[in-house]
Design an enzyme around this catalytic site. Structure first.
Site, mmCIF file in Angstrom:
data_model
loop_
_atom_site.group_PDB
_atom_site.id
_atom_site.type_symbol
_atom_site.label_atom_id
_atom_site.label_comp_id
_atom_site.label_asym_id
_atom_site.label_seq_id
_atom_site.Cartn_x
_atom_site.Cartn_y
_atom_site.Cartn_z
ATOM 1 C CB CYS A 3 40.223 41.148 40.375
ATOM 2 S SG CYS A 3 38.594 41.040 39.600
ATOM 3 C CB CYS B 146 36.157 48.079 38.915
ATOM 4 S SG CYS B 146 36.743 47.205 37.465
HETATM 5 N N1 DGL Z 1 36.030 43.682 39.495
HETATM 6 C C1 DGL Z 1 36.877 44.017 38.381
HETATM 7 C C2 DGL Z 1 38.273 44.358 38.903
HETATM 8 O O1 DGL Z 1 38.398 44.681 40.074
HETATM 9 C C3 DGL Z 1 36.806 42.948 37.349
HETATM 10 C C4 DGL Z 1 37.259 43.407 36.034
HETATM 11 C C5 DGL Z 1 36.665 42.677 34.873
HETATM 12 O O2 DGL Z 1 35.478 42.842 34.636
HETATM 13 O O3 DGL Z 1 37.429 41.993 34.187
HETATM 14 O O4 DGL Z 1 39.243 44.368 38.204
#
Ligand code: DGL
Length: 259
Positions: free
Chosen positions: A183, A74
């Site tokens: 993301c 993440c």
């Molecule tokens: N997959 C997360 C990232 O890479 C998402 C973050 C979120 O939950 O806003 O930033």
């Protein structure tokens, strides 16, 4: 034997499976445990303190399962919490950050776009990587609403297409030649993104680099799994296990757990 212990991965939800798929493709005989903290998604709108607290909770869950290394799948958690995680826990961490460097060094128009969460774009770590590339103009765009739609399984909804058009069209007009997906949820939007932006704009994410780095760090620490036993792949979700199963194309089973 530590080398057979699992690789732990966590994300605010299902998006980090884009990283898991790269890790699994490169290291198929590693045991893995994936934690989708979908109950608390999106992380991108939370404070740094909240993101650190959730990242610690996820890490402790994975350490209780004897994970030998943690992949923070993440960008938002990495850019806000990896320093604290590395200080607090005695295990190697692999983080994921937006691929600004390869985009900036290869850009011909000297203008690149980045789509990421508010939490990532506002982080100190992200500001440092931007400052390292004064030679390019970086068009930043927060992907408001995208993570929530993906978490709801609405990848192909008209709302998704409308949001993507409103975020990407202005970048195209500014003459970007690279679009950085900052993301881990966004690689699932590549088919939709390709319908909106011209084909000369290259889309890059960090999944493959994270997988390679995971292999390097396992090798350096002498904990790469070299056994030929069948590997176990475990997936936990604290909300909507079926959305996680869908994104895994029903190839893996997901266990609901209220962590
Ligand atoms: N997959 C997360 C990232 O890479 C998402 C973050 C979120 O939950 O806003 O930033």
């Amino acid at each position: 034997m530590k080398h057979r212990n699992p690789i732990g991965l966590f994300d605010s939800g299902i998006g980090g499976t884009s990283i898991w798929k790269e890790v699994n493709a490169l290291l198929p005989n590693e045991n893995t445990i994936y934690l989708a903290d979908s109950k608390n998604a999106p992380y991108g709108l939370k404070s740094k303190e909240e993101i650190i607290a959730l990242s610690c909770k996820n890490t402790e869950f994975l350490l209780n399962e004897n994970c030998k290394i943690i992949v923070v799948a993440c960008n938002t958690a990495t850019t806000n919490a990896i320093k604290e995680l590395r200080t607090k826990y005695d295990v190697p961490f692999i983080g994921i950050e937006p691929a600004i460097k390869p985009a900036a060094t290869q850009s011909k128009t000297n203008c690149i776009g980045i789509l990421a969460t508010k939490g990532t774009l506002n982080s100190d770590l992200f500001h440092i990587s931007v400052r390292n590339h004064p030679e390019v103009k970086i068009v930043e765009q927060i992907g408001h609403g995208l993570v929530q739609l993906i978490e709801n399984g609405d990848i192909n909804s008209p709302e998704m297409i409308e949001l993507l058009e409103s975020y990407l069209q202005p970048m195209v007009e500014k003459n970007i030649d690279y679009l950085v997906l900052g993301c881990s949820h966004y690689p699932y939007l590549i088919p939709q993104i390709k319908k909106i932006i011209p084909s000369n704009i290259k889309i890059i994410d960090s999944g493959e680099a994270v997988a390679k780095q995971t292999k390097n760090i396992l090798t350096q620490n002498n904990i790469l799994n070299t056994s030929n036993e069948d590997a176990t792949k475990v997936f936990y979700s604290n909300s909507n296990p079926e959305v996680l199963e869908n994104i895994l194309e029903h190839k893996e089973k997901v266990i609901y757990k209220n962590f």
